[in-house]
Design an enzyme around this catalytic site. Structure first.
Site, PDB file in Angstrom:
ATOM      1  N   TRP A 141      45.269  41.428  34.913  1.00  0.00           N
ATOM      2  CA  TRP A 141      44.151  42.374  34.928  1.00  0.00           C
ATOM      3  C   TRP A 141      44.432  43.537  35.862  1.00  0.00           C
ATOM      4  O   TRP A 141      44.145  44.695  35.535  1.00  0.00           O
ATOM      5  CB  TRP A 141      42.834  41.679  35.269  1.00  0.00           C
ATOM      6  N   ASP A 167      37.608  44.966  40.934  1.00  0.00           N
ATOM      7  CA  ASP A 167      37.252  44.412  39.633  1.00  0.00           C
ATOM      8  C   ASP A 167      36.819  42.972  39.895  1.00  0.00           C
ATOM      9  O   ASP A 167      37.637  42.117  40.204  1.00  0.00           O
ATOM     10  CB  ASP A 167      38.476  44.462  38.708  1.00  0.00           C
ATOM     11  N   LYS A 203      31.180  37.033  31.895  1.00  0.00           N
ATOM     12  CA  LYS A 203      31.678  35.831  32.569  1.00  0.00           C
ATOM     13  C   LYS A 203      30.620  35.235  33.494  1.00  0.00           C
ATOM     14  O   LYS A 203      30.269  34.075  33.353  1.00  0.00           O
ATOM     15  CB  LYS A 203      32.972  36.136  33.315  1.00  0.00           C
TER      16      LYS A 203
HETATM   17  C1  LIG Z   1      37.637  39.713  31.358  1.00  0.00           C
HETATM   18  C2  LIG Z   1      38.175  40.603  32.398  1.00  0.00           C
HETATM   19  C3  LIG Z   1      38.316  41.991  32.192  1.00  0.00           C
HETATM   20  C4  LIG Z   1      38.068  42.646  30.857  1.00  0.00           C
HETATM   21  O1  LIG Z   1      36.759  42.828  30.636  1.00  0.00           O
HETATM   22  P1  LIG Z   1      36.216  43.572  29.326  1.00  0.00           P
HETATM   23  O2  LIG Z   1      34.755  43.578  29.602  1.00  0.00           O
HETATM   24  O3  LIG Z   1      36.634  42.763  28.145  1.00  0.00           O
HETATM   25  O4  LIG Z   1      36.812  44.930  29.293  1.00  0.00           O
HETATM   26  C5  LIG Z   1      38.756  42.766  33.235  1.00  0.00           C
HETATM   27  N1  LIG Z   1      39.055  42.227  34.427  1.00  0.00           N
HETATM   28  C6  LIG Z   1      38.945  40.902  34.663  1.00  0.00           C
HETATM   29  C7  LIG Z   1      39.278  40.362  36.012  1.00  0.00           C
HETATM   30  C8  LIG Z   1      38.503  40.055  33.658  1.00  0.00           C
HETATM   31  O5  LIG Z   1      38.380  38.741  33.889  1.00  0.00           O
END
Ligand SMILES: *Cc1c(COP(=O)(O)O)cnc(C)c1O
Length: 362
Positions: free
Chosen positions: A103, A173, A197
């Site tokens: 990521w 993030d 999530k």
């Molecule tokens: C799932 C995830 C993403 C991607 O998220 P989207 O909403 O599908 O763009 C980005 N960073 C992390 C750490 C993730 O777990």
């Protein structure tokens, strides 16, 4: 109702049953308006109070630090990978990135398309199975921000502590671990997360940032890509994903009922604890992927002696009512995603299954 699956999906992922049931009860007729929340104008008082309530609840959970604003955006965390540098990585500046896995790399790729970047720290030499030490970072004067990924969902690593970055905004993030534990929002310029999530359904991305990072975007940027557009319009410049935001508000209420971030953290530590114990006490039958000091409380990654045995594990867990235990396609192996809404009982059932599977296959 049929039995709920033991849901270990990585995202979209389990939601609290209580939240789903409340949403179901209000689905057709929201608070005697004669309509679903989905059927209402986003400019009406009824929807707007949900929208504002969700923002207030989020900041309350972080102890209401002064000077922060919540935005509800679309396009997932992936869109933030681009929006952050578009808005903040201006001419003459450079952006620091912490490389910790898949990521982080996606975020870096976007920033490189937009401006000058540097890798402030990396754990590549451990194949991203540990986390780099961030205690002695050196950031050039013209650093626009430092970006890190608090939890690497695929590798299964999670930062326990965050670095002090002085006047350089720290951006995280937090897609896969937001609201899973206490942390000091004041040490961050911005945190962001796709909701699917730990926050609600897919379709909304939450950005929490210091107001000065949102108030003035570069003049050439298209309107919809500008933080200042969303800031000035309270995330109502265009139609927001209103149902997803309503669900986030319900999840936030549920988190309050669990004792806020401190309560959730305690539960998450207990949940992850029994699963890591099952791995560590298996005499090497199960092998944890991440280094012990870097282990995630949200995504527990592990392997078996062979891919055949892993396939067998997936097959048998599927038959026993467990869902989502296959590792990410890029790394293989096994992964249990145990976000806030995954109940202790589901993990306890998995631990029992793992114990039995080991006895039969060791
Ligand atoms: C799932 C995830 C993403 C991607 O998220 P989207 O909403 O599908 O763009 C980005 N960073 C992390 C750490 C993730 O777990």
């Amino acid at each position: 109702m049929n039995k709920r699956a033991f849901n270990f999906n990585a995202g979209p992922a389990a939601l609290p049953l209580e939240v789903l049931q409340r949403a179901q009860a209000e689905f057709v007729d929201y608070k005697e308006t004669g309509m679903s929340i989905m059927e209402m104008s986003h400019r009406g008082a009824v929807y707007e109070s949900v929208h504002n309530e969700a923002q207030t609840r989020l900041l309350n959970l972080f102890g209401n630090p002064e000077g922060y604003k919540v935005l509800f955006l679309q396009g997932g965390a992936s869109t933030q990978f681009a929006m952050i540098p578009l808005n903040l990585l201006t001419e003459g500046k450079t952006a620091g990135y912490v490389r910790t896995g898949s990521w982080a790399d996606k975020a870096i790729k976007e920033a490189k398309l937009i401006g000058e970047t540097f890798i402030a720290a990396s754990s590549e030499e451990s194949k991203f199975m540990s986390l780099p030490d961030l205690s002695n970072l050196s950031l050039p004067d013209h650093t626009a921000y430092l970006h890190l990924t608090s939890n690497e969902t695929i590798g299964g690593t999670e930062f326990k502590e965050f670095p002090g970055t002085g006047s350089v905004p720290l951006i995280a993030d937090m897609s896969s671990d937001i609201l899973s534990r206490s942390f000091d929002l004041k040490s961050f310029g911005m945190v962001y997360a796709g909701a699917q999530k730990n926050l609600g359904p897919s379709g909304v991305t939450v950005v929490i940032a210091r107001e000065e990072l949102l108030q003035e975007s570069p003049k050439h940027l298209p309107t919809i890509m500008r933080y200042d557009t969303h800031y000035k319009n309270n995330s109502l410049y265009n139609t927001p994903p209103s149902f997803a935001i309503y669900m986030v508000n319900e999840v936030l209420k549920w988190i309050e009922e669990q004792g806020g971030l401190a309560g959730i953290e305690q539960l998450n530590r207990k949940k992850a604890g029994i699963l890591y114990d099952a791995i560590d006490q298996s005499g090497g039958f199960y092998k944890g992927c991440a280094a012990k000091d870097s282990r995630s409380l949200m995504n527990v990654t592990f392997r078996l002696a062979s891919e055949e045995l892993e396939k067998q594990f997936i097959k048998e867990t599927g038959q026993a009512g467990f869902v989502g235990l296959k590792g990410h396609r890029s790394v293989g192996g096994l992964r249990a995603s145990i976000y806030n809404a995954v109940p202790y009982e589901a993990i306890s059932a998995l631990v029992d299954f793992m114990d039995d599977f080991r006895k039969r296959n060791a």
